[in-house]
Design an enzyme around this catalytic site. Structure first.
Site, PDB file in Angstrom:
ATOM      1  N   LYS A   1      -4.737  -5.290  -0.064  1.00 50.54           N
ATOM      2  CA  LYS A   1      -5.441  -4.288  -0.858  1.00 50.54           C
ATOM      3  C   LYS A   1      -6.409  -4.949  -1.831  1.00 50.54           C
ATOM      4  CE  LYS A   1      -2.967  -1.158   1.203  1.00 50.54           C
ATOM      5  NZ  LYS A   1      -3.541  -0.622   2.469  1.00 50.54           N
TER       6      LYS A   1
ATOM      7  N   CYS B   1      -7.291   0.039  -3.306  1.00 52.71           N
ATOM      8  CA  CYS B   1      -7.993  -1.245  -3.163  1.00 52.71           C
ATOM      9  C   CYS B   1      -8.950  -1.545  -4.316  1.00 52.71           C
ATOM     10  CB  CYS B   1      -8.699  -1.308  -1.819  1.00 52.71           C
ATOM     11  SG  CYS B   1      -7.497  -1.400  -0.457  1.00 52.71           S
TER      12      CYS B   1
ATOM     13  N   GLN C   1      -6.193   1.640 -23.778  1.00 57.39           N
ATOM     14  CA  GLN C   1      -5.798   0.533 -24.651  1.00 57.39           C
ATOM     15  C   GLN C   1      -6.984  -0.385 -24.950  1.00 57.39           C
ATOM     16  OE1 GLN C   1      -1.845  -1.203 -23.598  1.00 57.39           O
ATOM     17  NE2 GLN C   1      -2.006   0.127 -21.790  1.00 57.39           N
TER      18      GLN C   1
ATOM     19  N   LYS D   1     -10.451  -8.822   4.341  1.00 55.68           N
ATOM     20  CA  LYS D   1      -9.227  -9.026   3.568  1.00 55.68           C
ATOM     21  C   LYS D   1      -8.047  -8.337   4.255  1.00 55.68           C
ATOM     22  CE  LYS D   1     -10.190  -5.183   0.337  1.00 55.68           C
ATOM     23  NZ  LYS D   1      -9.019  -4.368   0.591  1.00 55.68           N
TER      24      LYS D   1
ATOM     25  N   ASP E   1     -14.364  -1.762   0.791  1.00 54.43           N
ATOM     26  CA  ASP E   1     -13.771  -1.062   1.956  1.00 54.43           C
ATOM     27  C   ASP E   1     -14.408   0.283   2.305  1.00 54.43           C
ATOM     28  OD1 ASP E   1     -12.111  -3.214   1.584  1.00 54.43           O
ATOM     29  OD2 ASP E   1     -10.277  -2.081   1.282  1.00 54.43           O
TER      30      ASP E   1
ATOM     31  N   GLU F   1     -11.027  -4.020   4.672  1.00 56.41           N
ATOM     32  CA  GLU F   1      -9.595  -4.231   4.901  1.00 56.41           C
ATOM     33  C   GLU F   1      -9.341  -4.180   6.398  1.00 56.41           C
ATOM     34  OE1 GLU F   1      -6.905  -1.508   2.919  1.00 56.41           O
ATOM     35  OE2 GLU F   1      -5.166  -2.298   3.973  1.00 56.41           O
TER      36      GLU F   1
ATOM     37  N   VAL G   1     -13.596   2.447  -2.000  1.00 53.13           N
ATOM     38  CA  VAL G   1     -12.401   3.271  -1.786  1.00 53.13           C
ATOM     39  C   VAL G   1     -11.181   2.395  -1.529  1.00 53.13           C
ATOM     40  CG1 VAL G   1     -13.736   5.202  -0.912  1.00 53.13           C
ATOM     41  CG2 VAL G   1     -12.865   3.519   0.715  1.00 53.13           C
ATOM     42  N   THR G   2     -10.018   2.930  -1.884  1.00 51.03           N
ATOM     43  CA  THR G   2      -9.835   4.094  -2.728  1.00 51.03           C
ATOM     44  C   THR G   2      -9.613   3.629  -4.157  1.00 51.03           C
ATOM     45  OG1 THR G   2      -7.414   4.168  -2.356  1.00 51.03           O
ATOM     46  CG2 THR G   2      -8.798   5.457  -0.860  1.00 51.03           C
TER      47      THR G   2
HETATM   48  N1  TIU Z   1      -9.028   0.295   0.890  1.00 47.51           N
HETATM   49  C1  TIU Z   1      -7.945   0.952   0.512  1.00 47.51           C
HETATM   50  O1  TIU Z   1      -7.888   1.564  -0.530  1.00 47.51           O
HETATM   51  N2  TIU Z   1      -6.885   0.969   1.420  1.00 47.51           N
HETATM   52  C2  TIU Z   1      -5.949   1.945   1.486  1.00 47.51           C
HETATM   53  O2  TIU Z   1      -5.039   1.880   2.287  1.00 47.51           O
HETATM   54  N3  TIU Z   1      -6.105   3.016   0.650  1.00 47.51           N
HETATM   55  C3  TIU Z   1      -5.396   4.166   0.632  1.00 47.51           C
HETATM   56  O3  TIU Z   1      -5.578   4.938  -0.287  1.00 47.51           O
HETATM   57  N4  TIU Z   1      -4.555   4.434   1.620  1.00 47.51           N
END
Ligand code: TIU
Length: 225
Positions: free
Chosen positions: A132, A162, A202, A129, A24, A72, A157-158
């Site tokens: 997430k 995701c 862990q 997609k 993403d 996304e 990200v992030t």
């Molecule tokens: N790609 C992804 O991480 N989508 C999000 O909405 N991330 C946020 O941190 N908002």
């Protein structure tokens, strides 16, 4: 086989069955006026992940690794966007609302594109997609199975949203996941750090963590071996 210096310990990987998955890296998350900003975030915090991701992408391409990009986003008619997801965020800037980069988080709009520095090359699969995780409601598993992929190098990200969801999904599907820390980013630095720590806790509960320098060095060593 190459060995990547990683946390919680070194990871031996076969480059022939390793894929780079870039999550993403879209204008909607990295640039002002998109989905990330509509949720109240400072999008400039994600910029630092781009150069390391670019170095990783270049190394993967040189070594002939499968590279998969994800995005996304939703259909223009929002038929694949749950009401509970749309309802979040400022009403004037929700998923589907018009913004400076087109309709927010909608496929085909400028904001949905991957940033220019990380643009997919011809032949590199782009997985769209709605959620997430990159496995949910996509053909990512089939794409990886067709190349007998066993190990995923994951960045994007992030970190805690995701990237994390995708790594959790992949771990449950039997993939070994190596997350490349500096090629990931978050709007909330403490969550970036905690997200990475959770993966390796862990004794590597659902993956390994390294950084772009160590991963690029390992890929390069494998190429010349
Ligand atoms: N790609 C992804 O991480 N989508 C999000 O909405 N991330 C946020 O941190 N908002």
């Amino acid at each position: 086989m190459v060995t990547v210096d990683a946390e919680p310990g070194p990871l031996a990987i076969d480059l022939a069955t390793t894929a780079l998955v870039i999550i993403d890296m879209q204008r909607d998350f990295l640039e002002p006026g998109g989905f990330g900003e509509s949720l109240g975030n400072d999008v400039s915090l994600l910029a630092a992940a781009v150069p390391p991701a670019r170095a990783l992408l270049a190394a993967a391409r040189r070594a002939g690794l499968l590279v998969v990009h994800t995005r996304e986003g939703h259909r223009p008619d929002l038929s694949d966007a749950p009401a509970a997801k749309i309802a979040r965020g400022t009403p004037s800037a929700r998923i589907g609302a018009p913004g400076p980069m087109g309709r927010i988080l909608i496929r085909g709009e400028p904001g949905h594109d991957i940033v220019a520095d990380l643009a997919p090359a011809p032949g590199e699969p782009v997985v769209d997609k709605p959620g997430k995780g990159a496995f949910y409601a996509t053909d990512l598993a089939e794409i990886l199975a067709a190349r007998s992929v066993a190990t995923l190098l994951v960045c994007g990200v992030t970190t805690e949203v995701c990237v994390h969801t995708t790594v959790r999904e992949a771990n449950d599907r039997g993939y070994r996941c190596l997350v490349v820390s500096d090629a990931c980013g978050s709007y909330i630095p403490a969550f970036h750090a905690a997200g990475l720590a959770m993966i390796v806790a862990q004794g590597s509960i659902f993956g390994w963590v390294s950084d772009s320098h160590r991963v690029v060095a390992a890929i390069a060593a494998g190429r010349t071996a």
